[in-house]
Design an enzyme around this catalytic site. Sequence first.
Site, PDB file in Angstrom:
ATOM      1  N   GLU A  17     -28.839  53.711  -7.123  1.00 50.82           N
ATOM      2  CA  GLU A  17     -27.509  53.089  -7.204  1.00 50.82           C
ATOM      3  C   GLU A  17     -26.519  54.101  -7.776  1.00 50.82           C
ATOM      4  O   GLU A  17     -26.812  54.762  -8.766  1.00 50.82           O
ATOM      5  CB  GLU A  17     -27.535  51.848  -8.114  1.00 50.82           C
ATOM      6  N   HIS A  76     -22.016  47.166  -2.321  1.00 47.13           N
ATOM      7  CA  HIS A  76     -21.869  45.943  -3.113  1.00 47.13           C
ATOM      8  C   HIS A  76     -20.510  45.325  -2.807  1.00 47.13           C
ATOM      9  O   HIS A  76     -19.544  46.029  -2.531  1.00 47.13           O
ATOM     10  CB  HIS A  76     -21.918  46.250  -4.613  1.00 47.13           C
TER      11      HIS A  76
END
Length: 293
Positions: A17, A76
């Site tokens: 991430e 996201h």
Amino acid sequence: MRIADLFKSKKAALSFEVFPPKAESGMDGINATLEELSALRPDYVSVTYGAGGSRNAHTAEVARKVRALGMEPLAHITCINSTKAEVLSALGELSSSGVENVLALRGDRVEGATSADFRYASDLISFIKEQGFDFDVSAACYPEGHPECDSMVDDVRHLKYKVDLGVTHLNSQLFFDNDDYFRFLDMVRLAGIETPVQAGIMPLVKASQFGGIVKMTAAKIPSKISRMYARFADDPESLCEAGIAYATDQIIDLLSGGVDGIHLYIMNNAYVARRITENVRPFFEKLNSENAK
Ligand code: FAD
């Protein structure tokens, strides 16, 4: 590649991430980080969106760079601080950037700000489907329970609802005690959730992480980590090495227990990503080659 398909072909996935810079001036830094990450050949790279409740415009830009480097982006997207029009525009930008995978989230609460349009991540998931976007949709889950939910059973019930709406894969909140993850996984499977559940691992390599992100997630700190911090907080090099060793140990134990994959919260630190990947790569290669047989 759609993330659902990735899990059909792999026994254990490894992903990272990253978060986009707040200002345009930070793009050079993240681009250099992504170039280093691409050499590690992760299964995908997820790109956060306005974490901490802020909104930033760089998620799609960073996702495009991830793609340009030959990696798969998982973008996201949050809803709690946005209107439907704003979410629609963000989804449209991701779609036109060639992004195939989104992680649909409620978002961190901002004091005083409420959205009349969205309350839960499930509202966003329904919205994505209603609007006809062809994204593969992932969602978040919480091995220690979400801090706002009083009961683990209710939290898993809410999770099941998200999956029933069409979520194909789950990424977990960070945790430091693998027993919490395995217990949670049992509950999830008992609830009839069959999607892959990737374990979120954050290597604790800087003293600032203890008071910052770890406090924000309310993750339980095992005494082994408290001792590590007490001993090495003033010795950055040793703390970094200890954090890499702890995360490596956690990952090997999770792989031993049959985890679907590891999602590394690397805090844009390509050095830490490389060190941990080098440590665990042989385990992933072995598992995935056995799977291919
Ligand atoms: P939800 O699934 O909506 O759950 C939130 C709470 O509501 C839970 O307590 C749940 O039990 C409860 N709930 C859900 N449905 C119902 C219902 N129908 N009735 C009653 N209660 C219900 N934040 C960002 O701002 N940007 C990011 O990029 C980001 N990335 C993340 C990535 C991962 C892998 C994780 C784990 C978290 C991330 N977050 C991010 C943080 C996330 O936004 C927060 O944890 C947020 O508090 C919850 O998001 P959610 O999507 O899990 O919410």
